[in-house]
Motif scaffolding. Structure first.
Motif, PDB file in Angstrom:
ATOM      1  N   LEU A 218      47.635  10.781 -12.322  1.00 52.13           N
ATOM      2  CA  LEU A 218      48.509   9.619 -12.475  1.00 52.13           C
ATOM      3  C   LEU A 218      49.701   9.673 -11.530  1.00 52.13           C
ATOM      4  N   THR A 219      50.340  10.829 -11.415  1.00 49.80           N
ATOM      5  CA  THR A 219      51.524  10.920 -10.552  1.00 49.80           C
ATOM      6  C   THR A 219      51.168  10.617  -9.103  1.00 49.80           C
ATOM      7  N   ALA A 220      50.069  11.188  -8.619  1.00 46.69           N
ATOM      8  CA  ALA A 220      49.642  10.938  -7.241  1.00 46.69           C
ATOM      9  C   ALA A 220      49.230   9.480  -7.057  1.00 46.69           C
ATOM     10  N   ALA A 221      48.572   8.906  -8.054  1.00 45.27           N
ATOM     11  CA  ALA A 221      48.155   7.499  -7.956  1.00 45.27           C
ATOM     12  C   ALA A 221      49.363   6.580  -7.855  1.00 45.27           C
ATOM     13  N   ALA A 222      50.367   6.833  -8.677  1.00 46.02           N
ATOM     14  CA  ALA A 222      51.585   6.022  -8.607  1.00 46.02           C
ATOM     15  C   ALA A 222      52.275   6.205  -7.261  1.00 46.02           C
ATOM     16  N   GLN A 223      52.207   7.410  -6.695  1.00 47.26           N
ATOM     17  CA  GLN A 223      52.835   7.672  -5.409  1.00 47.26           C
ATOM     18  C   GLN A 223      52.166   6.880  -4.288  1.00 47.26           C
ATOM     19  N   VAL A 224      50.845   6.712  -4.365  1.00 46.43           N
ATOM     20  CA  VAL A 224      50.144   5.900  -3.370  1.00 46.43           C
ATOM     21  C   VAL A 224      50.705   4.481  -3.360  1.00 46.43           C
ATOM     22  N   LEU A 225      50.896   3.905  -4.537  1.00 47.30           N
ATOM     23  CA  LEU A 225      51.454   2.555  -4.621  1.00 47.30           C
ATOM     24  C   LEU A 225      52.874   2.519  -4.080  1.00 47.30           C
ATOM     25  N   PHE A 226      53.661   3.524  -4.426  1.00 43.91           N
ATOM     26  CA  PHE A 226      55.043   3.579  -3.947  1.00 43.91           C
ATOM     27  C   PHE A 226      55.089   3.717  -2.428  1.00 43.91           C
ATOM     28  N   ASP A 227      54.201   4.540  -1.877  1.00 40.58           N
ATOM     29  CA  ASP A 227      54.167   4.708  -0.425  1.00 40.58           C
ATOM     30  C   ASP A 227      53.989   3.372   0.285  1.00 40.58           C
ATOM     31  N   LEU A 228      53.153   2.518  -0.265  1.00 38.00           N
ATOM     32  CA  LEU A 228      52.813   1.254   0.390  1.00 38.00           C
ATOM     33  C   LEU A 228      53.834   0.158   0.127  1.00 38.00           C
ATOM     34  N   ALA A 229      54.414   0.147  -1.061  1.00 38.38           N
ATOM     35  CA  ALA A 229      55.344  -0.941  -1.417  1.00 38.38           C
ATOM     36  C   ALA A 229      56.505  -0.373  -2.225  1.00 38.38           C
ATOM     37  N   PRO A 230      57.371   0.416  -1.593  1.00 35.83           N
ATOM     38  CA  PRO A 230      58.409   1.135  -2.347  1.00 35.83           C
ATOM     39  C   PRO A 230      59.414   0.236  -3.044  1.00 35.83           C
ATOM     40  N   ASP A 231      59.570  -0.993  -2.582  1.00 35.42           N
ATOM     41  CA  ASP A 231      60.565  -1.886  -3.178  1.00 35.42           C
ATOM     42  C   ASP A 231      59.988  -2.799  -4.254  1.00 35.42           C
ATOM     43  N   ALA A 232      58.743  -2.578  -4.622  1.00 36.89           N
ATOM     44  CA  ALA A 232      58.080  -3.523  -5.528  1.00 36.89           C
ATOM     45  C   ALA A 232      58.297  -3.226  -7.001  1.00 36.89           C
ATOM     46  N   ALA A 234      59.952  -0.166 -10.238  1.00 38.31           N
ATOM     47  CA  ALA A 234      60.506   1.118 -10.653  1.00 38.31           C
ATOM     48  C   ALA A 234      59.371   2.118 -10.833  1.00 38.31           C
ATOM     49  N   PRO A 235      59.689   3.420 -10.898  1.00 37.24           N
ATOM     50  CA  PRO A 235      58.625   4.426 -11.051  1.00 37.24           C
ATOM     51  C   PRO A 235      57.672   4.140 -12.203  1.00 37.24           C
ATOM     52  N   GLN A 236      58.217   3.717 -13.338  1.00 39.03           N
ATOM     53  CA  GLN A 236      57.337   3.453 -14.483  1.00 39.03           C
ATOM     54  C   GLN A 236      56.415   2.259 -14.228  1.00 39.03           C
ATOM     55  N   ASP A 237      56.859   1.312 -13.372  1.00 40.91           N
ATOM     56  CA  ASP A 237      56.004   0.174 -13.040  1.00 40.91           C
ATOM     57  C   ASP A 237      54.799   0.630 -12.220  1.00 40.91           C
ATOM     58  N   PHE A 238      55.046   1.519 -11.255  1.00 35.52           N
ATOM     59  CA  PHE A 238      53.943   2.029 -10.447  1.00 35.52           C
ATOM     60  C   PHE A 238      52.955   2.802 -11.319  1.00 35.52           C
ATOM     61  N   GLU A 239      53.455   3.530 -12.304  1.00 35.32           N
ATOM     62  CA  GLU A 239      52.547   4.261 -13.201  1.00 35.32           C
ATOM     63  C   GLU A 239      51.728   3.295 -14.039  1.00 35.32           C
ATOM     64  N   ARG A 240      52.335   2.204 -14.492  1.00 39.35           N
ATOM     65  CA  ARG A 240      51.601   1.216 -15.286  1.00 39.35           C
ATOM     66  C   ARG A 240      50.460   0.622 -14.475  1.00 39.35           C
ATOM     67  N   LEU A 241      50.745   0.256 -13.227  1.00 36.21           N
ATOM     68  CA  LEU A 241      49.698  -0.331 -12.392  1.00 36.21           C
ATOM     69  C   LEU A 241      48.634   0.707 -12.060  1.00 36.21           C
TER      70      LEU A 241
END
Length: 762
Positions: A218-232, A234-241
Motif C-alpha cells: 500500500l505505501t509503495a502504491a500510494a507513492q506511485v500516485l504521489f510521484d505522478l500527481a503530488p498536488d492532487a 493528501a497522503p491519506q487520499d493517495f492511500e484511498r485511491l
C-alpha cells in the motif's frame, strides 16, 4: 510500471516513435546500431540493445530485494539458470526488467540484449539480430533466415562466443511453448537470461529461478500516485485511491497520469475516486493519448491478451469461467475449489452459454487461468483442527473489468449460476469456517446482481451470523440486503422494511444504539401504517426499539415499549410463545434498571418457570430467562444466593451458545460482578479478563459491554490494592464511554464514580 510489447514491423530506423500494438507502453526514442557486414540485409531488427519500453515516468517502487537478487545474478551468476519474472498483466514485470537491464548495462559492464518474445516471428527475428550483433557472418545469417541452419543454434553459438558478458531479456514470453519448441531458452557461461511472462506454470520454467511479481504494498502504491500527481491530494487520499485500484501498478500509473495531465479541469484524488465507476477501466483508459488509441493497449484490454492466448490453446471455456469468477469476491477473499465441483457446474446454466463451460472442461479452463496469472491458487488455513482449504483468488480490477463488459443476458445467466453454486456450497448446518469462506462471495454476488436471486442466501447468512453473535459480519450483510431491497422494491415495501428491521437489530447488538433507534423508529412508523399496530411484525419492531433505548439508558421509555410489545404478543401469539417470553424477560431488566428490584425478580422468576415448562431447559430463551433471574437476584444485593445462580447460568449458556458467544459472556460478566461483591478478587479478575478479551475480539474495544467489563475490572484492581492500574483502566473506559454514549449516560456516570474511587485510593 507495466508490460511492453513492440512488433519488429513497428520499428523505425534512427530517431522515431515506436508504438506498441498489443501492450500498454511505448518508447519515444529508438537508436539503431550498424547492420551486419556485407551486402545481406535480412528482416532483423535494427537494434536489439534498446529496451522496447518507455522510460518510466516515476521511480520504480518497492521490489527492492528482488532487484538486488536479479542484479547479483547478472554480476555473479552467469551461466546459471534463467531468471523468470511472472505475474498477471500490468504488474510491472517489464518495468522491473528494464530497471535491471539499465543498471546492468551502466554499472556491471555487460552488453544488454532486449528481445520481444511475444510471437514466434518476433522471437526469431530478434534472436537472429543478436547473432548479427555478436558477429555472425552474412552467409550464416542468410542460412538461418532461409531455414538451412537452426536460428536458435546460431544465436546461442554467437552468444557463447561473445567477448563481452551479456544480459538477455526475453520480454513478454507469454506463450512459453514458443521458447521450448524453438530451443530459444538455454544457458551460457557468458551471460544471464531474464524472462518476463504471464505464464506461471510452464514446463520450460522447471529449471529456472522463478520470481512472482504482484501488486505493490500500500505505501509503495500510494507513492506511485504521489510521484505522478503530488498536488492532487493528501497522503491519506493517495492511500484511498491505491486501495480502490487494488494496488495494481498499471492502474496506478494510468490514474496518476490522468491526474497529472488534466488541463481544463483539475481533479483531486477525491474527485477521481468519486467519478471512478464500478468498472474502472473506462476512466483508466482515458489516461492514454487520443493519438495512441488504436496503437497501444488500453487497460480494458490487458486481460484479453491472456484470454486470447488461452483461446489459441483451445481453451475458450476460460472466458466463461473468468466471467463466473467475476460474480464472486476478489482477493483477499478465496473461492473454495469445492464451489466449482464439476457436477455442480453441470447443474447450472453454464453449459448453455457461449462459450459453454461444462464440468468436464472446467479443470482445464482453471489450469489455463492459473497458468496465465489471471487467478492464483492457494491453501487457506482451516479453523482449529481443520485442514487447509484449497481455493483461488483473482484481482479486483480484473473482475470489475470482466463484469462491467459482460453482455446483460450473459450476466443474468452467470449470476443465477453463481447463486446456485453458492447455495449448494452452504451446508444445512454451516460452521464458522463455512461462513467465513462463503459470506464475502454472497455479498459480491448481491452487488453484481440485477435480480433478487442472491437475496435469500445473503439473508440466511446474516441470520446465521446474528445467531452466533458475530455481529460485525452480520452488519455488513444486513446493510447490503437493506440497500438492495430498498432499491429494488422501494423503501416502504415489506421486504425492504424487513431488511431495515434486521439492520436495526444488528446495530443495537453492536452497541450502535443511536443508529439503531433511528433505523427502528422509521421501520415502526412504516409498519404501523402498512400492517397495523397489532401485527406481529410491528410488535417485533416495538420490542427491538425498546432494546435500543435500553442501551441508550432510557429505561423508562424502554419499559413503555416493552409493555406494549408484551401486551400485544400475549394477545396475538400467546403467553408461552418464545417471543412473548423474550419480551417479558427484557421487561424485567428494564424494571430492575429503574430500581424496582422486587418487581424485576418476580417478573424474571415467572418468565423462567414458564420458559422451562413451554420450551425446555436447553432452549436459548430459557437460558436468557435464567440470566435475567440471576441478574435480578444480584440487583437485590443477595450475593450469596446470586452466586450459584450466576455460575449455573454460565454453564447453561456455554452448553447452548458456546463459550465465547456474547450471551455466554454476559453470564460470565454477571458472575464476575457477584464475585466482586463477595470480594473474591482473583476469580473476578480472571473472569473479567477473559470477558474483555473475547468482547474486544467480537464486539470491539469501545462496545458498551466491553467498556462495562473494563469498568468492573477497575473496581477489582482497586479492591485488590492496585489503585494506580485501576485508575489507568477506568480512565480509558471513561474516555470510551464519553465517545460512544456521551457524558451523561448512566454507564458513563458509573464509570466516572469508579475512577474517582480508584484515584482516591492511589
Amino acid at each position: 510500471m507495466s508490460d511492453g510489447r513492440v512488433h519488429p514491423s513497428a520499428s523505425a530506423v534512427g530517431h522515431g516513435r515506436v508504438y506498441q500494438a498489443q501492450r500498454d507502453q511505448y518508447i519515444s526514442e529508438h537508436h539503431h546500431h550498424a547492420p551486419p557486414p556485407g551486402d545481406w540485409m535480412g528482416p532483423v531488427p535494427h537494434s536489439v540493445r534498446a529496451p522496447l519500453t518507455a522510460e518510466p515516468a516515476t521511480a520504480l517502487r518497492d521490489r527492492v530485494e528482488l532487484r538486488a537478487r536479479l542484479l547479483h545474478s547478472v554480476a555473479h551468476g552467469r551461466g546459471g539458470p534463467a531468471q523468470v519474472l511472472h505475474g498477471m498483466a500490468g504488474c510491472g514485470k517489464t518495468a522491473l526488467a528494464r530497471h535491471v537491464f539499465t543498471r546492468a548495462v551502466e554499472h556491471e559492464g555487460v552488453v544488454g540484449f532486449w528481445v520481444d518474445a511475444s510471437s514466434a516471428a518476433s522471437l526469431r527475428s530478434f534472436m537472429i539480430g543478436i547473432a548479427a550483433d555478436r558477429g555472425a557472418s552474412p552467409p550464416e545469417l542468410e542460412a538461418a533466415h532461409a531455414g538451412r541452419r537452426p536460428a536458435a543454434d546460431l544465436a546461442w553459438d554467437r552468444l557463447s562466443r561473445s567477448a563481452e558478458p551479456w544480459l538477455l531479456v526475453l520480454d513478454n514470453a507469454d506463450e512459453p511453448h514458443l521458447l521450448q519448441e524453438g530451443g530459444w531458452l538455454r544457458r551460457s557461461a557468458r551471460g544471464t537470461v531474464l524472462v518476463t511472462t504471464r505464464d506461471t506454470a510452464a514446463e520450460v520454467w522447471r529449471d529456472c529461478d522463478t520470481h512472482p511479481v504482484g501488486v505493490l504494498p500500500l505505501t509503495a502504491a500510494a507513492q506511485v500516485l504521489f510521484d505522478l500527481a503530488p498536488d492532487a491530494g493528501a497522503p491519506q487520499d493517495f492511500e484511498r485511491l491505491a486501495r480502490r485500484l487494488d494496488r495494481h501498478p498499471l492502474a496506478l500509473s494510468l490514474a496518476g497520469n490522468h491526474l497529472r495531465r488534466q488541463l481544463l479541469e483539475r481533479w483531486t484524488v477525491s474527485d477521481y475516486l468519486e467519478r471512478l465507476p464500478e468498472d474502472p477501466s473506462e476512466l483508466l483508459d482515458q489516461a492514454s493519448d487520443p493519438s495512441e488509441e488504436h496503437a497501444r493497449a488500453r487497460f480494458s484490454s490487458t486481460w484479453q491478451l491472456s484470454l486470447d492466448a488461452l483461446d489459441r490453446q483451445n481453451l475458450p471455456e476460460a472466458v466463461t469461467l473468468l466471467r463466473l469468477l467475476s460474480c464472486f469476491a476478489p482477493q483477499p477473499a478465496t473461492v473454495p475449489l469445492a464451489l466449482l465441483a464439476p457436477a455442480r457446474l453441470d447443474a447450472t446454466a453454464l453449459p448453455d452459454l457461449d462459450p459453454p463451460l461444462t464440468g468436464a472442461r472446467a479443470d482445464a479452463a482453471l489450469r489455463g487461468l492459473v497458468a496465465t496469472s489471471l487467478v492464483s491458487l492457494l491453501d487457506v488455513p482451516g479453523d482449529r483442527g481443520r485442514p487447509p482449504v484449497r481455493g483461488l483468488q483473482a484481482h479486483g480490477l480484473l473482475l470489475d473489468t470482466v463484469a462491467g463488459r459482460m453482455p446483460a443476458e450473459v450476466r443474468d445467466a452467470l449470476v443465477r449460476s453463481a447463486a446456485g453454486l453458492l447455495e449448494a456450497a452452504v451446508p444445512d448446518a454451516p460452521d464458522d469456517q463455512d461462513l467465513r469462506l462463503l459470506a464475502p462471495h454472497a455479498l459480491a454476488l448481491l452487488r453484481r446482481s440485477r435480480g433478487a436471486e442472491p437475496l435469500a442466501l445473503v439473508r440466511r447468512l446474516r441470520a446465521l451470523y446474528y445467531e452466533r453473535g458475530q455481529f460485525t459480519a452480520a452488519l455488513d450483510l444486513a446493510v447490503a440486503t437493506a440497500g438492495f431491497s430498498r432499491q429494488r422494491f422501494g423503501a416502504e415495501h415489506g421486504q425492504a422494511l424487513a431488511d431495515a428491521y434486521e439492520t436495526g437489530r444488528v446495530q443495537s447488538a453492536l452497541g450502535l444504539f443511536a443508529e439503531a433507534e433511528g433505523t427502528l423508529r422509521a421501520v415502526l412508523t412504516a409498519r404501523e401504517a402498512l400492517l397495523g399496530a397489532e401485527d406481529p411484525l410491528t410488535l417485533d419492531t416495538v420490542h427491538a426499539l425498546g432494546i435500543a433505548l435500553y442501551g441508550l439508558g432510557r429505561w423508562a421509555e424502554d419499559e413503555q415499549l416493552l409493555r406494549r410489545a408484551l401486551d400485544g404478543r400475549e394477545r396475538v401469539l400467546g403467553g408461552s410463545h418464545p417471543d412473548t417470553l423474550d419480551t417479558r424477560g427484557r421487561l424485567a431488566e428494564a424494571v430492575g434498571e429503574l430500581g424496582r428490584w422486587d418487581e424485576a425478580r418476580s417478573l424474571a422468576r415467572t418468565t423462567l418457570e414458564s420458559s422451562e415448562t413451554a420450551l425446555g431447559a436447553r432452549h436459548p430463551n430459557t437460558v436468557l430467562s435464567r440470566l435475567a433471574h440471576a441478574w435480578a437476584v444480584a440487583g437485590q444485593e443477595r450475593w450469596e444466593e446470586a452466586e450459584p445462580l450466576a455460575r449455573q447460568t454460565v454453564r447453561a449458556a456455554e452448553e447452548v451458545f458456546g463459550p465465547d458467544h456474547p450471551r455466554t459472556l454476559a453470564a460470565c460478566h454477571l458472575h464476575a460482578t457477584v464475585l466482586i461483591r463477595l470480594r473474591r478478587w482473583q476469580e473476578a479478575e480472571e473472569t473479567l479478563r477473559h470477558v474483555i478479551a473475547a468482547r474486544e475480539s467480537m464486539l470491539g474495544t469501545e462496545h458498551s459491554h466491553t467498556l462495562s467489563a473494563r469498568t468492573d475490572l477497575a473496581t477489582v484492581l482497586t479492591g485488590s490494592g492496585r489503585a494506580a492500574e485501576a485508575t489507568s483502566v477506568a480512565r480509558a473506559a471513561l474516555d470510551g464511554y464519553v465517545r460512544t454514549l456521551g457524558r451523561d449516560h448512566p454507564r458513563t456516570e458509573r464509570c466516572r464514580a469508579v475512577l474517582r474511587t480508584a484515584e482516591e485510593a492511589s
